[in-house]
Scaffold this motif. Structure first.
Motif, short mmCIF file in Angstrom:
data_model
loop_
_atom_site.label_atom_id
_atom_site.label_comp_id
_atom_site.label_asym_id
_atom_site.label_seq_id
_atom_site.Cartn_x
_atom_site.Cartn_y
_atom_site.Cartn_z
N LYS A 1 0.81 -1.24 0.00
CA LYS A 1 0.00 0.00 0.00
C LYS A 1 0.83 1.27 0.00
CE LYS A 1 -3.55 -2.74 2.16
NZ LYS A 1 -4.10 -3.24 3.42
N ASP A 2 2.17 1.13 0.05
CA ASP A 2 3.06 2.30 0.09
C ASP A 2 3.70 2.55 -1.27
OD1 ASP A 2 2.39 2.17 2.73
OD2 ASP A 2 4.42 1.76 3.48
N ASP B 1 -5.65 -11.93 -6.45
CA ASP B 1 -6.80 -11.02 -6.60
C ASP B 1 -7.91 -11.36 -5.59
OD1 ASP B 1 -8.96 -9.54 -7.43
OD2 ASP B 1 -8.84 -10.14 -9.55
N PRO B 2 -8.24 -10.42 -4.69
CA PRO B 2 -9.30 -10.69 -3.71
C PRO B 2 -10.68 -10.75 -4.36
CG PRO B 2 -8.52 -8.43 -3.51
CD PRO B 2 -7.63 -9.09 -4.53
N ASN C 1 -4.89 -10.52 -1.67
CA ASN C 1 -4.51 -9.14 -2.03
C ASN C 1 -3.00 -8.88 -2.00
OD1 ASN C 1 -5.51 -6.69 -3.03
ND2 ASN C 1 -5.66 -5.75 -0.99
N ASP C 2 -2.20 -9.93 -1.96
CA ASP C 2 -0.74 -9.81 -1.90
C ASP C 2 -0.10 -10.49 -3.12
OD1 ASP C 2 -0.34 -8.42 0.45
OD2 ASP C 2 -0.44 -10.22 1.70
N ASN D 1 -9.59 -2.65 -10.40
CA ASN D 1 -9.42 -1.56 -9.44
C ASN D 1 -8.39 -1.95 -8.38
OD1 ASN D 1 -9.79 0.18 -7.13
ND2 ASN D 1 -11.69 0.87 -8.10
N ALA D 2 -7.43 -1.06 -8.14
CA ALA D 2 -6.33 -1.37 -7.20
C ALA D 2 -6.75 -1.25 -5.74
CB ALA D 2 -5.15 -0.47 -7.49
N GLY D 3 -7.85 -0.57 -5.49
CA GLY D 3 -8.26 -0.37 -4.09
C GLY D 3 -7.17 0.36 -3.34
#
Lengths: 317, 317
Positions: free
Chosen positions: B95-96, B135-136, B149-150, B268-270
């Motif tokens: 997320k960074d 992909d979640p 999601n990783d 979508n990356a969220g």
């Protein structure tokens, strides 16, 4: 006869003393702390770890650190030679003056103990109890084998990872009798008194119950640790069974008696170096100046060499 | 559609290419090396590990390091997040910006994975394959669960203990399907191509045969590693069985497709940060200057804080 009372900083050890004052002294714990003085560069042939007491006096970890931290409570000192999860086979150099820690050498190269899967290095803080000696001239009645000429070995199962050369206070819980090339090599299971759970450990069955698998791993470790080096599996007395606290205490105390004969020259020391600075009535006791000269003659301390990456290999045996 | 050919330093990945020249390019191995740039003090909340490529350009280990080292040979890159036998739960900060390695935080404190007896820390070099994404929004047909999601996780069983942030070339051998809080979390078993024995490892059964106990230990490790933190044992798909090389390859390639949709903004990356410097046709591609600004804004590198001694505890679960 030599006893603890004659050793600086130690408590009386005459068990039959009748004087109240003496009795009080006997029960008093020894609160000693020791520091290390490193010489040479770690991970080289020259590396040494010397010891000093609180007065700054150089001492032998074999002869000068008192066996007992609290004799009445059966609390012993132990010198950590190999911290848990490390591989360098450091040991008290019994044949060198002042007996610094020194890395064992095999075929001219430093000895690192192989990782035998699933274990990483030593699985305890491994070391020795000072002022003990496994007399090679004494055949053990139980194992039928003579001693290995070293101080008695300990495996500290406490949770703290100790530092190399750390002197800890330990409680004896039991013992395993390794037979190494025909010699008795006791591995005494102890726990560091500083462990927050030390009160729960008083005998070998407490280890079995509270640290499930640790005794089995200890047995497997000693059985197989030399196999990656091309040696056969080690043998054990008593069918590999761990003996309990009382048996272990008897063994430790017996090796202390052997040491007393050694340090007082009642037994021939052979190649062992008995130079000491605190056993005042020992014929091997030397001056502070002489001890300092020994340390000063050693290589100067320097930054450590890297540990060879081959040491990181895991062996599946 | 995004593909490897559009990524700097990478090889083509269009499997249906008919041009001989293209085919040659496709089969060429990528010989890239990466360096790390540490920021903050290790073992503090501020510590980060950024990545640079051979040109000195800052790259994201999630998006910019090519998935393939040699696509034709199915050799993948892997980013080492946690070296074998260590405990600090370092991970790609998805997320960074630029996705540096960062230590996971639980309840405000740095997360160190507990030692579950007989294991010491992680028992492999643990990390991730770049340019993959679980992909979640995609429910796996086999496990019946969505992705976590990783990037996809790897366990390198090679003998070398890698360094944190090292980018290695690996061969895929099999996979275990951990179900973590209802999400599919593949653990792909790989071996470092640099391992002198890498040639002997081509499928999951080779691990079973040549490193006896390692797969069982891997299963046990993942099952129990959160128990000391008060969590239940982890669950697995396929009854905890390891799937073989072909299955694992299919899974990795599928997650690479998910990543392509992510980086091209088709998915979508969220909360994920897709900033990159080498995926030239990605809408998230940024300039070298902007990338440098991200790194410069991080805390200055400093000497490491000690690891808390509580991390050394061994748990018997």
């Amino acid at each position: 006869m030599m006893n603890q009372g004659q050793i600086q900083g130690s408590t009386g050890s005459t068990p039959t003393s009748s004087s109240t004052k003496k009795q009080t002294e006997q029960n008093k714990a020894v609160d000693m702390s020791f520091t290390i003085e490193e010489r040479g560069k770690p991970n080289t042939l020259d590396y040494r770890v010397f010891f000093r007491n609180t007065e700054g006096k150089h001492v032998s970890p074999f002869h000068d650190i008192p066996i007992y931290a609290d004799e009445a409570q059966n609390i012993f000192h132990a010198v950590v030679e190999v911290p848990r999860w490390t591989n360098a086979k450091m040991e008290i150099a019994t044949k060198d003056p002042l007996n610094p820690l020194k890395q064992d050498i095999k075929k001219g190269t430093l000895r690192y103990v192989a990782n035998v899967f699933p274990h990483k290095g030593y699985i305890w803080n491994y070391g020795a109890i000072p002022q003990t000696w496994e007399d090679p001239g004494h055949k053990d009645a139980d194992t039928g084998c003579c001693g290995d000429n070293d101080p008695i070995d300990i495996c500290d199962i406490g949770y703290k990872v100790c530092s190399r050369g750390e002197v800890i206070k330990v409680k004896v819980l039991g013992t395993l009798a390794l037979i190494d090339e025909g010699e008795t090599d006791w591995k005494v299971i102890v726990i560091n008194m500083e462990d927050p759970e030390a009160n729960n450990f008083n005998n070998i069955d407490d280890v079995r119950r509270l640290k499930p698998g640790y005794l089995e791993a200890t047995f497997e470790w000693f059985k197989k640790y030399k196999v990656p080096d091309g040696k056969p599996e080690n043998q054990f007395a008593f069918n590999g069974e761990f003996k309990d606290r009382d048996f272990a205490l008897k063994t430790v105390k017996e090796t202390h008696e052997f040491w007393k004969s050694l340090i007082s020259k009642k037994t021939n020391a052979g190649e062992l170096n008995c130079t000491n600075t605190c056993v005042t009535d020992s014929p091997f006791c030397c001056s502070t100046t002489d001890a300092k000269a020994v340390v000063d003659a050693a290589c100067v301390f320097g930054p450590e060499d890297p540990i060879p990456s081959a040491v990181d290999k895991w062996f599946y045996v």
